[in-house]
Scaffold this active site. Structure first.
Site, mmCIF file in Angstrom:
data_model
loop_
_atom_site.group_PDB
_atom_site.id
_atom_site.type_symbol
_atom_site.label_atom_id
_atom_site.label_comp_id
_atom_site.label_asym_id
_atom_site.label_seq_id
_atom_site.Cartn_x
_atom_site.Cartn_y
_atom_site.Cartn_z
ATOM 1 N N THR A 159 49.418 51.465 -58.791
ATOM 2 C CA THR A 159 50.135 52.773 -58.273
ATOM 3 C C THR A 159 50.341 53.931 -59.435
ATOM 4 O O THR A 159 50.294 55.138 -59.305
ATOM 5 C CB THR A 159 51.470 52.644 -57.383
ATOM 6 N N THR B 263 52.407 47.041 -59.103
ATOM 7 C CA THR B 263 53.867 46.476 -58.928
ATOM 8 C C THR B 263 54.113 45.130 -58.103
ATOM 9 O O THR B 263 54.838 44.245 -58.500
ATOM 10 C CB THR B 263 54.993 47.254 -58.485
ATOM 11 N N ASP B 264 53.258 44.995 -57.316
ATOM 12 C CA ASP B 264 53.155 43.774 -56.496
ATOM 13 C C ASP B 264 53.158 42.490 -56.974
ATOM 14 O O ASP B 264 53.864 41.576 -56.736
ATOM 15 C CB ASP B 264 52.171 43.924 -55.298
ATOM 16 N N LYS C 181 59.968 41.495 -58.624
ATOM 17 C CA LYS C 181 60.198 42.560 -57.635
ATOM 18 C C LYS C 181 61.167 42.305 -56.248
ATOM 19 O O LYS C 181 60.733 41.471 -55.488
ATOM 20 C CB LYS C 181 58.498 43.062 -57.203
#
Lengths: 382, 617
Positions: A52, A128-129, A205
């Site tokens: 992202t 980020t996942d 996360k």
């Protein structure tokens, strides 16, 4: 439907049948990037993998995809130029759910090469996942004398409110600091005030969309970067620049799995792991699975699969000596994963089995703190 | 003024909040809150991003000239979507349906597939830095021949609390934006069209009411001028005045340009000097604090910078607005100096430093730092150059000031501010949905019906139809209350007691209906309605109020009360004969305290009086 852009800037969808071909507009020349570097500043390498922080609309699907390379990031975030001088290495342009252990290896090699070439720090831009997995993998594969900082954004870079700029600026500040380990740098709160520096093997996360989704589990974060002042503060226990000599150990055993136990889970599911070299279980509480699973786990262990128990509580440590099931599991030969996060344990298991053929020694390594992923003490409240 | 001759062309955009259960892109209620109730706060920075075509919008770029940090208030009625920390929910279907209904009422054509866009707005009023908006229908018609170009469904922006602090309760409330073509040619016409569109919107019964729930933007240009968009006119009555004043402003800017040309005026970037040192020992508190002061010479501009172009607005105000974009408080200029603590001596020193001649005007910029002051110098030069250019009226977005004059906000945004909202899936409007959409009866038609079918006089009927209490009125009619009683109570009585300071908002619809029914059934006199409502506003139940203020009086009781009163006042009756009726009426009404309708009292009193007079002629 065909998408039509009106003069007002609005898009509408119309039936393609009602459209007539008029002409193909001339393709606009690619933008000339003029990234002026300041040679008096330290040099950092930006290794981009996508995500992202560098995403924009894809007209094929209408959704967001990763298309930017590292030079685009520099153009989009001009403040970065005040912090360092950059080399950019476009490694991949993928969303992080498409990451693989093979790409982790490519990433580790690219990072290793850059450090050997003399950069003062590394920034890895990443979706980020699965950033925490990649950070852990890099932690195990490289002994680093310089900061290796993973960074991403929770809100896409094509929106004015994106967290990408502040995260990237803080990551660059961390990458030029006295830090000497693999870390994740992301928003510490929902405000645009502080980024937290998390250890690569201890970060997770914990929210699907908030800016402050990343949290250190089991330890406190290892430092902070204030914004916009870019002041970096490191904890006393944080590893400093230059403590380790550069080394690359890039073997991974990919035949490892991670399985979350749930009440009523069928033992048949374990058959899928037959032939795997390793399996991490995220058990309940102190590290349990139902008694009905134990015979099948025994069989897996007998046929050469190393099984490591972690807890789906995430916080706290596994202890299979308290209840009967736990003792049965220990008797069957499972290895207690201590206070390791399930994901970190999986990546570590891949690395350990990739580098150590002796299963007994491998088992001992799984319980030894290699890169801050586990500890023998549980500090109060964490 | 002959608006035809000067080529006035105007169009309007109406923004109306609609009254849906949930917000446009999340499931929060559309409730407006008191800022004192906020449950938390957070702050963010915003930065301009490129459009998908690779450009940065000029209006957004202007906002980027200042470093701004925005603070947001959250509530227990807002969620992570307003915080820009969760992807939006699908577009609210109730809002889309209402938008289609309104499109139908203007005879528009819906788009086959609605695409949500992000309209870049980085003034802080949207946490995301954009406003979500979707074009729903095009090509509508107005009764007198004007056109509606588009109807869009948008999300409302956050409410500014103060400076850079915003409240998130309003963010995301669905907003209908109706844009007319530039089809109006007089100020009055603009106001009439705005009134008509407002009426159509209110006819749906599903729009929010009250100050700030409807806002008009007006687009105006004259021949030789430029398109100017004036944002946020909240009072309908001011629209015509805003248009008149904008025309005046454009006419005056054209005249100033001609005068500047005649004088051979010029603006040069090199005509600016650092005069910070000149003011080391000044008595002016503003200049004393300043870190950087610049003087800019505008050759041939003397007296024109200070010339009024609109009530309370000068060319100097326009230049000042441009400078403020950089964060400075404003400008000083020699047309208005000495003033503000700057002495005549200091003025002549500035002029001397700038080598200013009689016909020149010198502008003084006061900055908190070099960057701010330098930015402001550029802005002053840009604006002054425009004043003597071919197009002396810059295309811009302006905000309305009290009274109807306007101030510069930012350049007109272009198409580059639009970016697809990738998190929202487009919605298809198929024939079945469009054909099933029907428009409600217009309020004007409804008013006529109230006159024709219910016997209300035309003025009362119109007031009732346009009132916020229309739904209650219709409910009362349905439940058998007479139209006149209901309308008088809802329009006149409630307003009267409100004027007396009664908290009418405490009276529920059900309570009002109960009072109306009490009158209809003879349980209370209509004269008692104000007192009953007053008592209920201060907390009485319907029954308590009726018992206390309108104790039930039977016909027999009433007859005996009247007989008693006549007997007690036999002498008065004998003296006044039939004309005793009026005074006695008052006595009886006071006795029965609003329990009996005046008409019934008068009937019985008249009969008993005649009987008494017949006995003792």
């Amino acid at each position: 439907m065909a998408v039509v852009k009106l003069d007002s800037g609005y898009n509408i969808g119309v039936d393609p049948v009602s459209c007539t071909f008029v002409e193909r507009p001339p393709s606009s020349p690619a933008k000339q990037l003029e990234v002026i570097q300041n040679n008096n500043l330290p040099t950092l390498a930006i290794v981009s993998t996508g995500g992202t922080i560098a995403s924009r609309i894809d007209y094929r699907t209408g959704s967001v995809t990763s298309q930017f390379d590292a030079s685009d990031i520099l153009t989009a975030i001009p403040e970065l130029k005040d912090i360092a001088n950059y080399r950019t290495i476009p490694l991949a342009t993928i969303l992080s759910e498409n990451m693989t252990p093979a790409i982790w290896q490519d990433l580790a090699r690219a990072v290793y090469d850059e450090i050997r070439n003399g950069v003062k720090g590394i920034i890895v831009t990443h979706g980020t996942d699965t950033m925490a997995y990649s950070a852990a993998a890099t932690s195990f594969m490289i002994d680093t004398p310089v900061p290796i900082v993973f960074v991403g954004s929770q809100r896409s870079a094509d929106r004015p409110s994106s967290d990408n700029a502040m995260n990237a600026v803080c990551a660059a500040a961390a990458a030029t600091s006295d830090l000497g380990e693999v870390a994740v740098v992301m928003h510490a709160t929902t405000n645009d005030d502080i980024c937290a520096i998390h250890r690569g093997t201890r970060v997770r996360k914990m929210h699907s969309s908030r800016r402050d989704a990343f949290q250190s589990i089991g330890i406190e974060s290892i430092g902070t970067v204030e914004y916009p002042s870019r002041t970096v503060t490191l904890k006393e226990s944080t590893i400093r620049r230059g403590k380790y000599k550069l080394a690359l150990h890039d073997n991974l055993e990919e035949h490892c799995g991670l399985l979350q136990f749930y009440p009523g889970m069928s033992p048949d599911l374990l058959n899928a792991y037959q032939g795997y070299k390793g399996l991490v279980l995220a058990g309940t509480g102190l590290g349990h699975v139902s008694t009905t699973l134990i015979p099948r786990l025994c069989k897996l262990i007998e046929t050469g699969t190393m099984i490591v128990m972690t807890s789906q509580c995430l916080h706290g440590r596994v202890c299979d000596r308290v209840y009967d099931t736990g003792r049965d599991l220990l008797a069957a030969g499972i290895i207690e994963g201590g206070d390791m996060l399930p994901e970190a344990a999986l990546v570590k298991l891949m690395w350990v089995l990739g580098n150590e053929q002796d299963l007994k020694k491998a088992g001992t390594l799984m319980q030894t703190d290699l890169k801050g992923e586990c500890s023998s003490r549980s500090p109060h409240g964490l | 003024m002959d608006y035809n001759a000067i080529g006035l062309v105007a169009g309007i955009e109406i923004h109306q909040q609609i009254d849906t259960k949930e917000k446009l892109f999340c499931h929060c209620p559309t409730a407006l809150r008191d800022t004192a109730e906020h449950s938390g706060a957070f702050f963010r920075y915003l930065r301009a991003t490129e459009s998908e075509m690779g450009e940065i919008d000029r209006a957004a770029q202007e906002e980027m000239k200042r470093d701004r940090k925005f603070l947001y208030y959250t509530y227990d009625t807002t969620c992570l979507v307003e915080n820009d920390e969760e992807p939006p929910a699908p577009m609210n279907d109730e809002a889309l349906s209402l938008c289609l209904t309104i499109a139908k009422m203007f005879f528009m054509i819906p788009v086959p597939q609605v695409h949500t866009m992000r309209k870049l707005v980085i003034d802080g009023s949207n946490t995301s830095g954009f406003q979500r908006t979707a074009l729903v229908a095009v090509n509508g018609a107005l009764p007198r021949g004007g056109q509606i170009e588009t109807i869009c469904l948008e999300e409302e922006a956050a409410q500014r609390v103060k400076d850079d602090t915003f409240s998130l309760d309003r963010l995301g409330i669905p907003l209908i934006e109706i844009t007319t073509s530039p089809c109006m040619h007089t100020p009055e016409e603009v106001q009439q069209v705005a009134e008509y569109i407002g009426m159509v919107l209110r006819s749906t019964g599903k729009v929010k009411r009250g100050i700030g729930t409807i806002r008009q933007d007006v687009n105006i240009s004259i021949a030789g001028g430029a398109r100017v968009e004036i944002k946020g006119v909240q009072e309908l009555d001011l629209i015509a005045e805003v248009v008149r004043r904008e025309v005046q402003r454009q006419v005056n800017l054209l005249m100033i340009r001609d005068e500047l040309k005649k004088r051979g005026a010029s603006v040069d970037y090199n005509d600016h000097w650092d005069v910070t040192e000149l003011f080391r020992n000044t008595k002016s508190s503003i200049l004393k604090k300043a870190k950087k002061i610049y003087a800019i010479k505008l050759r041939g501009f003397a007296t024109l910078v200070g010339r009024e172009i609109q009530p309370d607005r000068r060319l100097g105000s326009e230049i000042s607005d441009y400078a403020k974009v950089c964060g400075v408080g404003g400008i000083f200029h020699t047309d208005e100096l000495p003033a503000y603590g700057i002495t005549a001596d200091e003025v002549s020193q500035i002029k001397k430093c700038a080598n200013a001649l009689e016909g020149d005007c010198v502008v003084v910029i006061v900055g908190a730092n070099e960057k701010q002051a330098g930015c402001a110098v550029n802005q002053v030069i840009i604006r002054a150059k425009k004043a003597l250019g071919k197009n002396p009226v810059p295309e811009e977005t302006r905000k309305m000031l009290e009274g109807g004059s306007t101030a510069y906000m930012r350049p007109l945004p272009g198409a580059a501010r639009m970016y697809p909202e990738t998190d929202v899936i487009p919605v298809i409007i198929d024939d079945a949905r469009w054909n099933a959409t029907t428009g409600p009866e217009l309020l004007t038609v409804r008013a006529e019906r109230f006159t024709k079918e219910n016997g209300l006089d035309p003025s009362m009927a119109r007031q009732m139809a346009f009132s916020e209490r229309l739904p209650l009125f219709e409910r009362a009619l349905q439940e058998g209350v007479k139209a006149n009683l209901a309308a008088r109570t809802l329009i006149a009585t409630i307003k009267e007691i409100q004027r007396d300071g009664v908290a009418v908002e405490n009276i529920s619809d059900d309570t009002i209906l109960a009072v109306l029914h009490a009158v209809e059934t003879g349980r209370a006199a209509k004269e008692a309605v104000p007192d009953l409502l007053r008592s209920m506003a201060s907390g009485s139940t319907v029954d308590d109020a009726l018992t206390h203020l309108a104790p039930s009086v039977s016909r027999e009781e009433l007859e005996s009360i009247i007989k008693k009163i006549i007997t007690e006042r036999a002498e008065f009756v004998a003296q006044k004969k039939k004309s005793a009726l009026g005074p006695l009426m008052g006595v009886v009404m006071a006795e029965v305290r609003g329990s009996v309708d005046g008409k019934v009292v008068s009937e019985i009193l008249k009969r008993e009086l005649e009987r008494a007079l017949a006995k003792n002629p």
